[in-house]
Design a protein around this motif. Structure first.
Motif, PDB file in Angstrom:
ATOM      1  N   GLN A   1      12.808   7.980   5.994  1.00  0.00           N
ATOM      2  CA  GLN A   1      13.667   6.859   5.648  1.00  0.00           C
ATOM      3  C   GLN A   1      13.685   5.845   6.795  1.00  0.00           C
ATOM      4  N   ILE A   2      14.055   4.622   6.444  1.00  0.00           N
ATOM      5  CA  ILE A   2      14.144   3.572   7.448  1.00  0.00           C
ATOM      6  C   ILE A   2      15.108   4.008   8.558  1.00  0.00           C
ATOM      7  N   GLY A   3      14.678   3.848   9.794  1.00  0.00           N
ATOM      8  CA  GLY A   3      15.514   4.219  10.934  1.00  0.00           C
ATOM      9  C   GLY A   3      15.225   5.589  11.491  1.00  0.00           C
ATOM     10  N   ASP A   4      14.473   6.403  10.763  1.00  0.00           N
ATOM     11  CA  ASP A   4      14.133   7.733  11.265  1.00  0.00           C
ATOM     12  C   ASP A   4      13.214   7.633  12.478  1.00  0.00           C
ATOM     13  N   LEU A   5      13.390   8.558  13.409  1.00  0.00           N
ATOM     14  CA  LEU A   5      12.477   8.651  14.546  1.00  0.00           C
ATOM     15  C   LEU A   5      11.262   9.457  14.089  1.00  0.00           C
ATOM     16  N   ILE A   6      10.146   8.784  14.041  1.00  0.00           N
ATOM     17  CA  ILE A   6       8.921   9.401  13.554  1.00  0.00           C
ATOM     18  C   ILE A   6       8.135   9.957  14.740  1.00  0.00           C
ATOM     19  N   MET A   7       7.725  11.215  14.601  1.00  0.00           N
ATOM     20  CA  MET A   7       6.922  11.846  15.638  1.00  0.00           C
ATOM     21  C   MET A   7       5.446  11.771  15.256  1.00  0.00           C
ATOM     22  N   GLU A   8       4.584  11.947  16.219  1.00  0.00           N
ATOM     23  CA  GLU A   8       3.147  11.974  15.939  1.00  0.00           C
ATOM     24  C   GLU A   8       2.832  13.105  14.954  1.00  0.00           C
ATOM     25  N   ASN A   9       1.956  12.825  14.020  1.00  0.00           N
ATOM     26  CA  ASN A   9       1.468  13.780  13.025  1.00  0.00           C
ATOM     27  C   ASN A   9       2.486  14.058  11.908  1.00  0.00           C
ATOM     28  N   THR A  10       3.577  13.286  11.855  1.00  0.00           N
ATOM     29  CA  THR A  10       4.536  13.426  10.760  1.00  0.00           C
ATOM     30  C   THR A  10       3.899  12.953   9.456  1.00  0.00           C
ATOM     31  N   VAL A  11       4.031  13.754   8.384  1.00  0.00           N
ATOM     32  CA  VAL A  11       3.500  13.352   7.076  1.00  0.00           C
ATOM     33  C   VAL A  11       4.462  12.347   6.458  1.00  0.00           C
ATOM     34  N   MET A  12       3.980  11.128   6.238  1.00  0.00           N
ATOM     35  CA  MET A  12       4.819  10.063   5.695  1.00  0.00           C
ATOM     36  C   MET A  12       4.807  10.069   4.168  1.00  0.00           C
ATOM     37  N   THR A  13       3.633  10.253   3.579  1.00  0.00           N
ATOM     38  CA  THR A  13       3.477  10.323   2.124  1.00  0.00           C
ATOM     39  C   THR A  13       2.051  10.787   1.844  1.00  0.00           C
ATOM     40  N   THR A  14       1.653  10.794   0.577  1.00  0.00           N
ATOM     41  CA  THR A  14       0.281  11.154   0.176  1.00  0.00           C
ATOM     42  C   THR A  14      -0.239  10.115  -0.800  1.00  0.00           C
ATOM     43  N   VAL A  15      -1.467   9.725  -0.621  1.00  0.00           N
ATOM     44  CA  VAL A  15      -2.137   8.811  -1.546  1.00  0.00           C
ATOM     45  C   VAL A  15      -3.254   9.582  -2.232  1.00  0.00           C
ATOM     46  N   SER A  16      -3.227   9.586  -3.568  1.00  0.00           N
ATOM     47  CA  SER A  16      -4.203  10.371  -4.342  1.00  0.00           C
ATOM     48  C   SER A  16      -5.076   9.462  -5.184  1.00  0.00           C
ATOM     49  N   GLN A  17      -6.369   9.658  -5.074  1.00  0.00           N
ATOM     50  CA  GLN A  17      -7.303   9.030  -6.016  1.00  0.00           C
ATOM     51  C   GLN A  17      -7.291   9.857  -7.293  1.00  0.00           C
ATOM     52  N   VAL A  18      -6.946   9.245  -8.412  1.00  0.00           N
ATOM     53  CA  VAL A  18      -6.772   9.998  -9.658  1.00  0.00           C
ATOM     54  C   VAL A  18      -7.690   9.517 -10.778  1.00  0.00           C
ATOM     55  N   ASP A  19      -8.630   8.627 -10.491  1.00  0.00           N
ATOM     56  CA  ASP A  19      -9.578   8.193 -11.515  1.00  0.00           C
ATOM     57  C   ASP A  19     -10.984   8.206 -10.927  1.00  0.00           C
ATOM     58  N   PRO A  20     -11.792   9.223 -11.252  1.00  0.00           N
ATOM     59  CA  PRO A  20     -11.480  10.339 -12.160  1.00  0.00           C
ATOM     60  C   PRO A  20     -10.552  11.345 -11.496  1.00  0.00           C
ATOM     61  N   ILE A  21      -9.867  12.128 -12.338  1.00  0.00           N
ATOM     62  CA  ILE A  21      -8.994  13.162 -11.813  1.00  0.00           C
ATOM     63  C   ILE A  21      -9.720  14.496 -11.853  1.00  0.00           C
ATOM     64  N   LYS A  22      -9.443  15.321 -10.873  1.00  0.00           N
ATOM     65  CA  LYS A  22     -10.105  16.621 -10.767  1.00  0.00           C
ATOM     66  C   LYS A  22      -9.231  17.689 -11.429  1.00  0.00           C
ATOM     67  N   VAL A  23      -9.863  18.572 -12.186  1.00  0.00           N
ATOM     68  CA  VAL A  23      -9.161  19.690 -12.812  1.00  0.00           C
ATOM     69  C   VAL A  23      -9.828  20.984 -12.351  1.00  0.00           C
ATOM     70  N   LEU A  24      -9.039  21.872 -11.775  1.00  0.00           N
ATOM     71  CA  LEU A  24      -9.536  23.174 -11.326  1.00  0.00           C
ATOM     72  C   LEU A  24      -9.046  24.242 -12.290  1.00  0.00           C
ATOM     73  N   PHE A  25      -9.959  25.081 -12.763  1.00  0.00           N
ATOM     74  CA  PHE A  25      -9.556  26.168 -13.662  1.00  0.00           C
ATOM     75  C   PHE A  25     -10.453  27.381 -13.425  1.00  0.00           C
ATOM     76  N   PRO A  26      -9.901  28.587 -13.553  1.00  0.00           N
ATOM     77  CA  PRO A  26     -10.689  29.799 -13.303  1.00  0.00           C
ATOM     78  C   PRO A  26     -11.331  30.327 -14.583  1.00  0.00           C
ATOM     79  N   ILE A  27     -12.473  30.947 -14.460  1.00  0.00           N
ATOM     80  CA  ILE A  27     -13.089  31.697 -15.550  1.00  0.00           C
ATOM     81  C   ILE A  27     -13.444  33.080 -15.016  1.00  0.00           C
ATOM     82  N   SER A  28     -13.599  34.031 -15.927  1.00  0.00           N
ATOM     83  CA  SER A  28     -13.908  35.388 -15.491  1.00  0.00           C
ATOM     84  C   SER A  28     -15.322  35.456 -14.921  1.00  0.00           C
ATOM     85  N   GLU A  29     -15.532  36.456 -14.096  1.00  0.00           N
ATOM     86  CA  GLU A  29     -16.866  36.652 -13.512  1.00  0.00           C
ATOM     87  C   GLU A  29     -17.902  36.887 -14.609  1.00  0.00           C
TER      88      GLU A  29
END
Length: 400
Positions: free
Chosen positions: A192-220
């Protein structure tokens, strides 16, 4: 009364005659009642014949094509946020601004240090240029020339060091402005505004979603069955494929996603705990409708049974590992037939042996019938679940 006949003799004859007459009447009544019992009513469905696609399914999760964690690289107080949470941002867009005054001061000092080092370097360059011909003439000693050369080299190194410090100060100053590294959807801010931010603090995440990746398992086992096809798809991801070889995506509300995807590649190893291997697939996502973390059921046609015979699953009775159905013959009498079954398709079952197209099988009322029984067949009411539009039960992820 005849001679030699006891009265009891005639009484016995009368009792026997009465018992015989009574038995005859009861038998006739039983026959009459049996003849008047109506045939039991049963619901029947006609054996259908059509081409049936067989699906394999996997339950997966959507993830960003790129999920970039936006981290602070310098320490300071957060002055402002410059994006709308959950909105699309472009690479280079300003997301956050950390108080830059400390880094501006360091930058200005490094800039002055560089100017001072460059001035000293220029002076020693002039000294070397002046002393070199004088040393040849003997006007200055060789030691004086050597000192001038040494001082010039030291000042030259100081310039390099000062320029490096200036570059570092410039980086820190620039890092006070936190920007998006890629195009994508920016998540909720973690500070939030006014917070003391330290080095390596995660501020947010930006995701590329086009195309979007789908992970799903199948049996061996499933992977080994289709390994060659999967590897070919990974080697030639842009090759044209028939629709049946592409992937469908079923969303959490049961709707079918309008865009089909493709399997890109399998993971590097099988999970020894579950006996499954993860498949990476990509789906077009215009408008960024799909977001990371969503439920995703992926299915694909693995084979097609041409001219398959189908009956409702509830028409098939299992008995000690064998299967049978009750067929109503043209004379409305029941015949119990053993059958061989194939895959289940939605609410129906493929029958590979024992039935013919058009046969009528009993769907409801199996408990009250037996071979040879005369029945009153009634068509089963239309049921959307028996339409065959639904795919079969998911292929197990592990085991067979």
């Amino acid at each position: 009364m005849a001679l030699g006949r006891s009265p009891y003799h005639y009484i016995g004859l009368s009792a026997g005659l009465f018992a015989g007459l009574l038995a005859g009447v009861l038998s006739a009544c039983e026959r009459k009642e049996a003849g008047s019992t109506p045939a039991p009513e049963v619901l029947v469905a006609e054996v259908q014949q059509r081409d049936v696609p067989i699906f394999a399914e996997g339950i997966g999760t959507t993830v960003g094509n790129v999920d970039a964690q936006i981290r602070a690289k310098v320490q300071g107080y957060l002055l402002s946020r410059h994006y709308t949470e959950g909105a699309f941002v472009k690479a280079g867009d300003l997301l956050f601004k950390i108080d830059p005054r400390t880094y501006q001061a360091v930058f200005d000092q490094a800039k002055g240090d560089l100017a001072r080092a460059e001035a000293a370097y220029k002076k020693t360059q002039l000294d070397v240029a002046r002393d070199t011909p004088l040393a040849k003439q003997g006007a200055v000693s060789q030691k004086e020339l050597d000192d001038s050369v040494q001082a010039n080299e030291a000042n030259k190194a100081s310039v390099f060091s000062a320029r490096a410090n200036l570059d570092k100060a410039k980086l820190n100053l620039d890092w006070a402005n936190i920007t998006a590294p890629v195009d994508g959807v920016a998540g909720i801010a973690n500070a939030q505004i006014g917070d003391l931010i330290m080095e390596n603090t995660v501020m947010t995440t930006v995701s590329q979603v086009d195309p979007i990746k789908v992970l799903f398992p199948i049996s061996e086992k499933m992977y080994l069955r289709f390994a060659e096809r999967i590897q070919q798809g990974a080697a030639h991801p842009d090759a044209a494929r028939p629709d049946g070889a592409r992937l469908e995506l079923i969303l959490a509300d049961g709707s079918v996603y309008p865009h089909r995807g493709k399997a890109a590649l399998p993971d590097r190893q099988v999970d020894v705990k579950t006996g499954t291997i993860t498949i990476v697939s990509y789906f077009p996502n215009p408008g960024n409708i799909l977001r990371p973390g969503q439920y995703a059921k992926v299915r694909a046609v693995i084979e097609t049974h041409a001219g398959a015979l189908l009956v409702p699953q509830r028409a098939v009775e299992e008995l000690q590992g064998t299967y049978r159905v009750a067929v109503v013959e043209p004379d409305n009498r029941v015949a119990i037939r053993p059958v061989a079954t194939g895959p289940r398709v939605g609410a129906e079952w493929i029958i590979t042996k024992g039935l013919s197209p058009g046969d009528k099988v009993v769907v409801e009322g199996l408990q009250k019938i037996k071979t040879g029984l005369l029945v009153a067949p009634k068509p089963v009411p239309a049921d959307p679940a028996l339409s065959g539009s639904e795919p079969p039960t998911s292929v197990p992820h592990s085991g067979s």
